[in-house]
Design an enzyme around this catalytic site. Structure first.
Site, PDB file in Angstrom:
ATOM      1  N   HIS A 177       0.809  -1.220   0.000  1.00  0.00           N
ATOM      2  CA  HIS A 177       0.000   0.000   0.000  1.00  0.00           C
ATOM      3  C   HIS A 177       0.841   1.269   0.000  1.00  0.00           C
ATOM      4  O   HIS A 177       0.536   2.205   0.744  1.00  0.00           O
ATOM      5  CB  HIS A 177      -0.930   0.014   1.213  1.00  0.00           C
ATOM      6  CG  HIS A 177      -1.910  -1.116   1.223  1.00  0.00           C
ATOM      7  ND1 HIS A 177      -2.652  -1.459   2.321  1.00  0.00           N
ATOM      8  CD2 HIS A 177      -2.284  -1.958   0.243  1.00  0.00           C
ATOM      9  CE1 HIS A 177      -3.433  -2.485   2.041  1.00  0.00           C
ATOM     10  NE2 HIS A 177      -3.232  -2.820   0.786  1.00  0.00           N
ATOM     11  N   HIS A 207      -7.169  -0.818   2.501  1.00  0.00           N
ATOM     12  CA  HIS A 207      -6.477  -1.182   1.279  1.00  0.00           C
ATOM     13  C   HIS A 207      -6.787  -0.091   0.265  1.00  0.00           C
ATOM     14  O   HIS A 207      -7.847   0.531   0.316  1.00  0.00           O
ATOM     15  CB  HIS A 207      -6.960  -2.539   0.792  1.00  0.00           C
ATOM     16  CG  HIS A 207      -6.701  -3.630   1.796  1.00  0.00           C
ATOM     17  ND1 HIS A 207      -5.701  -4.547   1.652  1.00  0.00           N
ATOM     18  CD2 HIS A 207      -7.318  -3.924   2.956  1.00  0.00           C
ATOM     19  CE1 HIS A 207      -5.709  -5.361   2.681  1.00  0.00           C
ATOM     20  NE2 HIS A 207      -6.683  -5.016   3.496  1.00  0.00           N
TER      21      HIS A 207
END
Ligand SMILES: Cc1cc2nc3c(=O)[nH]c(=O)nc-3n(C[C@H](O)[C@H](O)[C@H](O)COP(=O)(O)OP(=O)(O)OC[C@H]3O[C@@H](n4cnc5c(N)ncnc54)[C@H](O)[C@@H]3O)c2cc1C
Ligand SMILES: *[C@@H]1O[C@H](CO)[C@@H](O)[C@H](O)[C@H]1NC(C)=O
Ligand SMILES: *[C@@H]1O[C@H](CO)[C@@H](O)[C@H](O)[C@H]1NC(C)=O
Ligand SMILES: *[C@@H]1O[C@H](CO)[C@@H](O)[C@H](O)[C@H]1NC(C)=O
Ligand SMILES: *[C@@H]1O[C@H](CO)[C@@H](O)[C@H](O)[C@H]1NC(C)=O
Ligand SMILES: *[C@@H]1O[C@H](CO)[C@@H](O)[C@H](O)[C@H]1NC(C)=O
Ligand SMILES: *[C@@H]1O[C@H](CO)[C@@H](O)[C@H](O)[C@H]1NC(C)=O
Ligand SMILES: *[C@@H]1O[C@H](CO)[C@@H](O)[C@H](O)[C@H]1NC(C)=O
Ligand SMILES: *[C@@H]1O[C@H](CO)[C@@H](O)[C@H](O)[C@H]1NC(C)=O
Ligand SMILES: *[C@@H]1O[C@H](CO)[C@@H](O)[C@H](O)[C@H]1NC(C)=O
Ligand SMILES: *[C@@H]1O[C@H](CO)[C@@H](O)[C@H](O)[C@H]1NC(C)=O
Ligand SMILES: *[C@@H]1O[C@H](CO)[C@@H](O)[C@H](O)[C@H]1NC(C)=O
Ligand SMILES: *[C@@H]1O[C@H](CO)[C@@H](O)[C@H](O)[C@H]1NC(C)=O
Length: 695
Positions: A574, A617
């Site tokens: 990420h 996410h």
């Protein structure tokens, strides 16, 4: 559980048998018998020499923006994508669980970045996969689709003049616009009993979000177990309060149990558009400027090449260049174009066009690690290995989705939270002077602003410091059935940077996330892993657990944990914030309109512009950002307005309005629902295989 699932399979086989025939036809014939390029993807290399908009990168955000901008038939749009179409990997991309067993990482469709050795993480280099094909990382990711919280998006807005373009209401509307939500099948619902609030979700956006077609009873034990461990169950994680335990949606198309990603959602379904061209195998090497006004350059062309050795080609730009090359690619493109920290550019041998010290700075990532437990139940990995279900499409749609977003009070305990908060506050000035990987005062000020927002707004709120994931896709090293419980740090106080070291745009940049440089990060991750261990011992999940295999009984003290984390923690995939939307005085790269400072007609729009790490996410917020970017750009050129401030009502109650996303471009003003989420739990083994597990 097994028998119910097998029933499901039988019922679905014929219906879905045609889903996996593979190929994407390149052309089809119109009613006059003419060959038309399907999906606006260019297979013969033929493009025009000038476009209104040139989008650099056909990934998650880039394809979404291209699709929206080209809804205006008066606007010409070209996407230049470094990677190939992905047609050759269609089965790998489309089959959901392949992301966990044999996905794209390590293949030709992966940039295969790696960090420099991390001194606070065992001096290891950490692999950073990144999609290099149409769809970008959305074609490769773990398909978790979750949204961040209102509080942290409003903290972003507060860092940028309090702009209403990037507060929760605006991102919520964008996320809704991007998705179509389908509830679980009744069989899956019967197994897992997931709770959801459909009114927070999108109803007719391009990306399909739903649940797998196959489930496990142990997943049905997740939220009850978390409640017993002190983490509340949330009925509506998608309406602005992404706190607590729930079963997330995945970016999955329940019509045929395939991955829904930027290409399949935003490009493939389009009719041929004369005004849209998507060119694969085209690596942008630099943007070319008219610099006659030194304070306000104008991009006039984009230079690209099909390989390092190939001739450079140029495409002229009538209106704008939009850089959507991702958190690693976008700062890289800017720096090779002469836009970035002047010392870095000079050292690399690139002429400085705009000295912009923030390019490549403020890099943030979610660092994660996981426990493995031997289990007495079937897992997705064990059924897959034994072919007990016939590995049919509906079975192969199983991807992980049990999540929990846990705040600092639960992770640290009230006393631990208060103590650590004070320690973080006390460490501000030393952190600014020793941990910022830039000597530039604006970048240091920006680090401080992000640090303050994280500490004063996000820490001690409901918003998660730790994400917990429950995964059934791992294999024990000796054939034992295992489940994984992972913990990921959501708001790091350690920030890193990306910078170029060569004037050759085909040479990879240097990536240094400075993992665990700030002592708070390892403390929070350690307590998150202890929570993961407690969850494994909490009923009813504990009935399925035989023993902890990793790290095992040898890791008990804080020192044990810290040593283990340093050796094992890895990326949750990420990375963000390397072209941060912040005021220029805070080391920003783009303003609230996504425009790069010092240039009149270049924007950045992708995961690199989030100024602050979010507890989610990143795919859903990235789609939301792309939708909002398209609204801003279209409002500039053709008068299509922004949503009114009331249209994105961010009420997080279970009755928050669900919007109708507009998918035809005639009106982007609708408030629509979307969602976000994805996760990473993939780790790369040395040979490039996706090893089971633990991020
Ligand atoms: C292995 C993995 C697992 C993940 N799991 C999840 C998950 O489960 N859920 C979730 O929500 N998120 C997940 N993510 C994160 C998420 O997918 C990304 O954050 C998001 O897709 C980023 O979108 P983007 O548009 O910023 O960049 P990308 O989608 O990466 O797009 C950038 C595009 O630009 C292209 N490009 C780069 N440089 C150039 C150049 N010079 N010229 C032309 N083209 C260029 C790239 O090839 C790429 O196609 C995962 C990511 C990875 C890598
Ligand atoms: C899945 O179904 C969608 C329609 O919902 C279709 O566009 C797509 O091509 C299908 N995918 C595959 C791989 O067949
Ligand atoms: C992209 O390049 C690869 C490698 O040269 C080639 O096999 C592929 O056909 C190209 N794709 C397109 C769409 O031209
Ligand atoms: C396209 O541009 C032409 C000429 O500028 C204009 O007359 C027309 O209204 C435009 N169409 C749309 C849909 O904006
Ligand atoms: C990391 O490397 C540095 C320099 O090579 C060395 O001084 C340090 O001891 C190493 N640290 C660890 C934890 O191995
Ligand atoms: C929960 O766990 C128990 C014991 O393993 C099991 O019998 C049950 O089926 C599981 N699932 C649900 C939804 O309770
Ligand atoms: C898996 O099972 C299916 C259905 O029984 C069968 O058709 C297939 O050949 C099996 N695959 C392997 C690799 O054994
Ligand atoms: C951050 O907070 C500290 C302490 O409250 C304050 O002194 C400093 O000015 C703040 N910095 C920024 C950039 O907001
Ligand atoms: C933190 O999480 C717990 C458990 O979910 C919850 O009870 C508590 O209210 C949360 N704290 C805040 C400040 O929201
Ligand atoms: C595999 O590992 C587990 C956990 O260490 C152990 O309990 C088990 O006995 C092992 N099984 C085999 C077949 O070696
Ligand atoms: C904040 O507002 C001012 C005045 O409108 C503007 O010049 C500046 O660019 C804005 N800052 C950002 C980061 O957009
Ligand atoms: C900067 O240049 C752009 C065109 O590239 C122009 O639209 C804009 O008005 C200029 N801005 C200023 C402040 O001169
Ligand atoms: C948003 O919705 C909430 C709850 O339905 C309501 O109380 C609030 O007034 C609404 N706000 C706006 C701006 O419409």
């Amino acid at each position: 559980m097994r028998s119910l699932s097998l029933l499901l399979l039988t019922a679905s086989l014929s219906e879905y048998a045609s889903a996996f025939t593979g190929g994407h036809p390149d052309v089809y014939h119109d009613s006059y018998g003419q060959d038309l390029h399907r999906r606006n993807i260019v297979y013969n290399g033929q493009v025009s020499d000038t476009y209104d908009f040139v989008i650099v990168g056909g990934g998650t955000a880039g394809l979404a923006i291209a699709s929206r901008l080209s809804e205006d038939s008066n606007t010409t749009v070209l996407v230049l994508e470094a990677g190939d179409t992905g047609d050759g990997a269609a089965d790998t991309v489309n089959t959901p669980v392949n992301a966990y067993y044999h996905g794209l990482p390590g293949s030709q469709y992966d940039w295969a970045y790696a960090t420099v050795n991390q001194p606070n993480a065992g001096n290891r280099s950490v692999s950073w996969p990144c999609g290099k094909l149409l769809g970008g990382s959305s074609a490769m990711n773990g398909m978790y689709h979750v949204r961040p919280s209102k509080l942290e998006i409003d903290a972003w807005s507060s860092l940028v003049n309090g702009t209403s373009k990037w507060n929760w209401d605006a991102l919520f509307a964008g996320m809704q616009d991007s998705e179509t939500f389908t509830p679980p099948t009744s069989d899956v619902q019967a197994i897992v009993g997931m709770v959801y609030t459909a009114s927070s979700r999108g109803t007719d956006g391009p990306i399909h979000v739903s649940y797998p077609g196959f489930e496990f009873a142990t997943v049905g034990n997740w939220t009850g177990t978390l409640a017993n461990a002190g983490v509340e169950v949330t009925p509506d994680a998608y309406g602005g309060e992404n706190y607590g335990a729930y079963i997330a949606t995945n970016s999955i198309n329940p019509a045929n149990w395939t991955r829904s990603y930027a290409r399949s959602g935003y490009i493939d379904p389009l009719p041929p558009r004369d005004n849209l061209a998507v060119l694969p195998n085209a690596t942008v090497t630099r943007i070319i400027f008219d610099s006659s006004n030194k304070d306000n350059l104008t991009a006039t062309a984009v230079e690209w090449a099909s390989s390092a050795d190939a001739a450079r080609e140029t495409i002229k730009v009538r209106k704008e260049v939009i850089i959507s090359s991702g958190a690693m690619g976008s700062p890289r493109v800017l720096m090779h174009s002469g836009v970035g920290p002047s010392d870095v550019l000079q050292a690399a041998g690139v002429d400085v066009q705009v000295n912009l010290p923030g390019v490549g700075q403020h890099l943030q990532d979610h660092l994660s690690s996981g426990l493995l437990f031997q289990t007495n139940t079937d897992t997705a990995a064990s059924l897959y290995a034994s072919n007990a279900t016939g590995n049919t499409p509906i079975f192969l749609s199983y991807v992980n989705s049990a999540v929990a977003y846990v705040n600092s009070t639960v992770v640290l305990g009230a006393d631990g939270e208060a103590t650590l908060k004070q320690q973080i506050a006390d460490a501000l000035s030393s952190s600014v002077s020793t941990l910022v990987p830039s000597s530039d005062d604006t970048v240091k000020a920006g680090y401080q602003a992000i640090y303050n927002a994280t500490l004063n707004t996000i820490f001690s709120s409901g918003v998660a410091q730790i994400e917990i994931l429950y995964q059934l896709t791992d294999s024990g090293s000796n054939g034992t059935n295992v489940v994984a419980i992972q913990a990921g740090l959501q708001h790091p106080f350690s920030h890193g940077r990306i910078y170029i070291t060569s004037s050759d745009p085909f040479v990879a940049p240097l990536i240094d996330p400075q993992y665990l440089a700030h002592a708070a990060d390892i403390a929070i991750l350690r307590e998150g892993l202890k929570l993961a261990r407690r969850i494994g011992g909490t009923a009813p999940l504990s009935a399925a657990i035989v023993t902890e295999v990793q790290p095992g009984a040898g890791v008990q003290s804080d020192d044990d944990w810290d040593a283990w984390i340093q050796q094992h923690a890895s990326t949750e995939f990420h990375p963000s914030s390397s072209c941060a939307m912040l005021p220029r005085e805070l080391g920003g790269v783009v303003d609230e309109d996504l425009k790069v400072y010092g240039i009149g007609n270049v924007r950045v729009a992708d995961a690199s512009v989030f100024p602050i790490s979010v507890s989610a996410h990143l795919q859903a917020p990235t789609y939301g950002l792309a939708e909002q970017a398209a609204k801003i750009i279209r409002a500039t050129y053709n008068g299509v307005g922004l949503p009114s401030s009331s249209s994105g009502n961010s009420s997080s109650g279970s009755n928050s309005g669900s919007g109708s996303g507009s998918n035809n471009g005639s009106n982007d003003n609708n408030n629509s629902a979307s969602h976000l989420a994805w996760s990473g739990s993939l780790a790369l083994a040395a040979g490039g295989l996706l090893a089971a597990l633990l991020l």
